[in-house]
Design a protein around this motif. Structure first.
Motif, short mmCIF file in Angstrom:
data_model
loop_
_atom_site.label_atom_id
_atom_site.label_comp_id
_atom_site.label_asym_id
_atom_site.label_seq_id
_atom_site.Cartn_x
_atom_site.Cartn_y
_atom_site.Cartn_z
N GLY A 189 2.17 -4.10 -6.64
CA GLY A 189 1.17 -3.50 -7.52
C GLY A 189 0.87 -2.08 -7.07
O GLY A 189 -0.05 -1.45 -7.55
N TYR A 190 1.69 -1.55 -6.13
CA TYR A 190 1.45 -0.19 -5.62
C TYR A 190 2.07 0.85 -6.57
O TYR A 190 3.26 0.74 -6.94
CB TYR A 190 2.03 -0.02 -4.20
CG TYR A 190 1.99 1.43 -3.80
CD1 TYR A 190 0.76 2.05 -3.51
CD2 TYR A 190 3.13 2.22 -3.81
CE1 TYR A 190 0.70 3.40 -3.22
CE2 TYR A 190 3.07 3.58 -3.52
CZ TYR A 190 1.86 4.16 -3.23
OH TYR A 190 1.79 5.51 -2.96
N GLY A 191 1.30 1.86 -6.90
CA GLY A 191 1.69 2.89 -7.87
C GLY A 191 3.15 3.32 -7.84
O GLY A 191 3.86 3.25 -8.84
N GLY A 192 3.60 3.78 -6.66
CA GLY A 192 4.96 4.31 -6.56
C GLY A 192 6.03 3.28 -6.88
O GLY A 192 7.17 3.62 -7.22
N LYS A 209 7.37 7.13 -13.18
CA LYS A 209 7.27 8.17 -12.14
C LYS A 209 8.52 8.22 -11.27
O LYS A 209 9.52 8.81 -11.64
CB LYS A 209 5.99 7.92 -11.33
CG LYS A 209 5.61 9.04 -10.42
CD LYS A 209 4.28 8.76 -9.74
CE LYS A 209 3.87 9.86 -8.78
NZ LYS A 209 3.66 11.18 -9.37
N LYS A 210 8.47 7.58 -10.11
CA LYS A 210 9.59 7.71 -9.18
C LYS A 210 10.86 7.05 -9.75
O LYS A 210 11.96 7.57 -9.57
CB LYS A 210 9.23 7.06 -7.84
CG LYS A 210 8.00 7.64 -7.18
CD LYS A 210 8.16 9.09 -6.90
CE LYS A 210 6.98 9.62 -6.08
NZ LYS A 210 7.11 11.07 -5.87
N CYS A 211 10.68 5.91 -10.40
CA CYS A 211 11.85 5.14 -10.84
C CYS A 211 12.58 5.85 -11.99
O CYS A 211 13.78 6.07 -11.92
CB CYS A 211 11.43 3.73 -11.26
SG CYS A 211 10.62 2.82 -9.94
N ARG A 232 -5.27 6.67 -2.99
CA ARG A 232 -4.84 7.60 -4.05
C ARG A 232 -5.88 7.78 -5.15
O ARG A 232 -6.74 6.92 -5.36
CB ARG A 232 -3.57 7.03 -4.73
CG ARG A 232 -2.38 6.84 -3.78
CD ARG A 232 -1.60 8.10 -3.69
NE ARG A 232 -0.47 8.00 -2.78
CZ ARG A 232 0.63 8.75 -2.88
NH1 ARG A 232 0.75 9.60 -3.87
NH2 ARG A 232 1.60 8.66 -2.01
N PHE A 233 -5.76 8.87 -5.88
CA PHE A 233 -6.51 9.04 -7.12
C PHE A 233 -5.50 9.23 -8.25
O PHE A 233 -4.45 9.84 -8.05
CB PHE A 233 -7.48 10.22 -7.05
CG PHE A 233 -6.82 11.58 -7.00
CD1 PHE A 233 -6.39 12.11 -5.79
CD2 PHE A 233 -6.64 12.33 -8.16
CE1 PHE A 233 -5.78 13.36 -5.74
CE2 PHE A 233 -6.03 13.59 -8.11
CZ PHE A 233 -5.59 14.10 -6.89
N VAL A 290 0.80 -1.23 0.00
CA VAL A 290 0.00 0.00 0.00
C VAL A 290 0.84 1.28 0.00
O VAL A 290 0.30 2.38 0.05
CB VAL A 290 -0.93 0.03 1.23
CG1 VAL A 290 -2.00 -1.03 1.12
CG2 VAL A 290 -0.12 -0.17 2.51
N ALA A 291 2.16 1.14 -0.03
CA ALA A 291 3.03 2.32 -0.04
C ALA A 291 4.36 1.92 -0.67
O ALA A 291 4.62 0.73 -0.88
CB ALA A 291 3.25 2.83 1.37
N ARG A 292 5.20 2.90 -0.95
CA ARG A 292 6.51 2.58 -1.50
C ARG A 292 7.32 1.83 -0.44
O ARG A 292 7.21 2.10 0.74
CB ARG A 292 7.27 3.86 -1.88
CG ARG A 292 6.78 4.48 -3.16
CD ARG A 292 7.59 5.69 -3.52
NE ARG A 292 7.32 6.82 -2.66
CZ ARG A 292 8.06 7.19 -1.65
NH1 ARG A 292 9.19 6.55 -1.35
NH2 ARG A 292 7.73 8.22 -0.90
N THR A 293 8.12 0.91 -0.90
CA THR A 293 8.91 0.12 0.03
C THR A 293 10.39 0.47 -0.19
O THR A 293 11.05 -0.11 -1.05
CB THR A 293 8.68 -1.38 -0.23
OG1 THR A 293 8.53 -1.57 -1.64
CG2 THR A 293 7.45 -1.89 0.47
N GLU A 294 10.83 1.45 0.60
CA GLU A 294 12.19 1.95 0.38
C GLU A 294 13.23 0.90 0.73
O GLU A 294 14.30 0.84 0.13
CB GLU A 294 12.40 3.24 1.19
CG GLU A 294 11.58 4.38 0.60
CD GLU A 294 11.50 5.62 1.47
OE1 GLU A 294 12.35 5.79 2.37
OE2 GLU A 294 10.58 6.41 1.25
#
Ligand code: OXD
Ligand code: MN
Length: 595
Positions: free
Chosen positions: A200-203, A209-211, A379-380, A71-75
């Motif tokens: 499957g989380y967006g970030g 995007k981030k990558c 998120r949207f 559900v969130a980015r996994t740093e």
């Protein structure tokens, strides 16, 4: 499995190789057409990947839930893979490329059996602009495809542009088993490649995007002499019609999207102030022939946090997401619309929560804690051009001229509402020592203050010491440098209440910043930097007494000395890679605070 035919030989070979490893049942090229998008939406509804929302109330809108542990980015599972460890610095996890390919290769092996591999050619920035970067993402997720169609320019036009041999970033993603134990987000800057698996989380999976646009782009930017930053871009038009563009770096979930779409308070609107949104998350900035810094937003959509977003905090965002939007991890209402905490309207009596479980208003868990209907990082995803304040300059190849850069964070104490750096080098020091309370956009202890230089700690694809040097050098190459400011909308009083009203009222501060850039007002010199005079802030329509204003600017030297100690410890972690200019700034600051 039929391999598609491409005139770009390297693209052809790469897809064949990845397909050989992942073994999809078939391969489909994303052409960017409306018909194909509609087909994919239908298919994803059919296979349960997304849910169709009420098409009258929310036309073109869909709903998606990620895996509960995704559900969130996994740093901690995000790596930069380079030949030498020093390249990535203490700010990144590192793996040797050969090891990384081998380890992830096991997870990708047969990961797409029984599934389709989608080939998404995409451009970050206008197709064909010399400032844009091209990527091709291979994925087994229609959710990813539908998001990429919003967040980037994707489809045939990009493939056309790639021609027979243009450079592109090779992006491979597979949901695989969505197993958090086997999750890896790998960046290979030396190969211009990204591999993301078991998320499957967006970030983690919208690889443009981030990558690409931050981690790989920051690496490229250092080599090529530009800046890839985690920044919003917004234009403020004054009543005379002059527009000043501001870029701003804030850590994730600190109000970047709200600030990018800020709505002027009534009294300022009446005077003629207008806001132009260029971007809410990423800015690519280059020095142009005028010696100034120019910014483009490489993205075509927003991937914004929902809880707390409502028609008071961000009316433009609410308007943006009325159609053609993907909602992720919010509460699904019985009428097939959506709701989230601190959104609009009261909580519905019941619904299905982000976990897919029946939910009732006020429901508590076994520890007596209220169960939220939406995940705090729900998120949207929506197209920028649906935003009422979107800028018409967004598509310009050269972007917009930047008059100021602001750094900010979430600090309940210590940091004043706003101050201006003495010069570029001091400004880089302010960015380098930025700190903020942790939010729901990343795993970890919420609320804990962490240092996040330029809000780039999770996104700078190389040693941050070298990154600071790059910033200093960029300043030297510009003869029309943007001014640098630090802001903090979140300072609290002794009772724990926010002192400054924030949101739309922040425009009053942005106006002061613009007046400084235009040389129209002077300021008060403090050991931190220049602060505004109360009388230079347009307070028309806001009852904000002088005594509260003064509270926002209290400088507690004792507390600051503790802070400086921590700043120095943090800067020390970059060892000899830290530019001497930044250390000198820290020492000069310490001296000013001792006086
Ligand atoms: C984002 C983030 O999603 O910074 O923009 O986490
Ligand atoms: Mn972000």
């Amino acid at each position: 499995m039929d391999i598609l035919k491409f005139k770009h030989k390297k693209l052809q070979e790469w897809i064949a190789k990845m397909a050989e490893m992942c073994q999809p049942d078939n391969i489909i090229l994303i052409d960017g057409s409306e018909e194909q998008k509609k087909q994919l939406q239908e298919e994803a509804v059919y296979n349960g990947e997304i849910i169709k929302l009420d098409q009258e109330k929310l036309p073109g809108c869909f709903y998606h839930r990620t895996h509960p542990k995704d559900v969130a980015r996994t740093e901690n599972l995000t790596f930069i893979c380079t030949k030498k460890k020093e390249t990535v610095g203490p700010n990144n996890n590192w793996m040797l490329p050969s090891q990384a390919y081998k380890k992830a290769g096991q997870y990708f092996k047969n990961a797409m059996k029984g599934r389709t591999m989608y080939v998404i050619p995409f451009s970050m920035g206008p197709v064909g602009s010399p400032f844009s970067k091209i990527g091709v993402e291979l994925t087994d997720s229609i959710y990813v495809v539908l998001n990429m169609l919003i967040m980037t320019k994707a489809g045939n036009a990009v493939l056309e542009y790639l021609g027979e041999d243009k450079e592109f970033t090779k992006c491979l993603h597979a949901k695989a088993e969505l197993d958090s134990e086997k999750r890896l987000i790998l960046h290979f800057p030396e190969d211009n490649a990204i591999w993301s698996v078991n998320s499957g989380y967006g970030g983690n999976v919208l690889l443009g995007k981030k990558c690409l646009a931050l981690r790989l782009a920051s690496f490229m930017a250092k080599k090529e002499g530009w800046l890839a930053e985690h920044m919003l871009i917004v234009g403020i038009e004054d009543p005379s019609g002059r527009i000043e563009y501001i870029t701003g770096a804030f850590p994730s979930a600190c109000g970047k999207t709200n600030l990018a779409m800020i709505v002027p308070p009534k009294a300022l609107k009446k005077k003629g102030y207008k806001v132009w949104t260029v971007g809410d998350d990423i800015a690519w900035m280059r020095i142009d022939s005028d010696g100034g810094l120019w910014a483009i937003n490489p993205e075509a959509g927003f991937f914004g946090v929902l809880p707390g977003t409502n028609k008071n905090t961000n009316p433009n965002a609410m308007e943006t997401m009325r159609k053609n939007t993907i909602y992720t991890n919010v509460l699904l209402k019985p009428d097939h619309t959506v709701w989230w905490e601190d959104g609009d309207g009261p909580a519905p009596a019941k619904g299905i929560d982000w976990l897919g479980l029946p939910w009732k208003k006020g429901q508590k868990d076994e520890f007596g804690k209220t169960i939220t209907g939406a995940h705090p990082n729900s998120r949207f995803t929506a197209p920028i051009d649906q935003c009422p304040s979107h800028s018409y300059r967004r598509e310009h190849h050269h972007g917009v001229p930047v008059s100021s850069i602001i750094f900010g964070g979430r600090r309940e104490t210590l940091a004043p509402l706003v101050f201006e750096a003495f010069d570029w080098q001091h400004g880089v020091f302010l960015g380098a020592t930025m700190a903020s309370a942790r939010t729901a956009a990343q795993y970890g202890k919420q609320g804990e203050v962490r240092r996040d230089p330029m809000a780039m700690l999770p996104f700078c694809g190389y040693n941050m010491g070298d990154y600071f040097t790059h910033w200093i050098k960029m300043g030297r190459s510009m003869w029309k440098k943007p001014r640098i400011f630090m802001v903090n909308w979140f300072r609290k009083d002794e009772k724990g209440n926010f002192i400054w009203p924030g949101f739309g009222e922040n425009l009053r501060i942005l106006n002061w910043i613009n007046l400084r850039c235009e040389g129209k007002v002077d300021a008060l010199k403090t050991p931190l930097g220049y602060i505004p005079k109360y009388e230079d802030i347009d307070m028309d329509g806001l009852d904000f007494p002088r005594k509260d204003w003064d509270k926002l600017f209290v400088i507690d030297k004792k507390e600051w000395r503790k802070e400086i100690k921590e700043q120095k410890e943090f800067l020390g972690t970059f060892g000899k890679q830290l530019p001497k200019e930044i250390w000198e700034e820290a020492c000069a600051f310490e001296k000013r605070m001792k006086k």
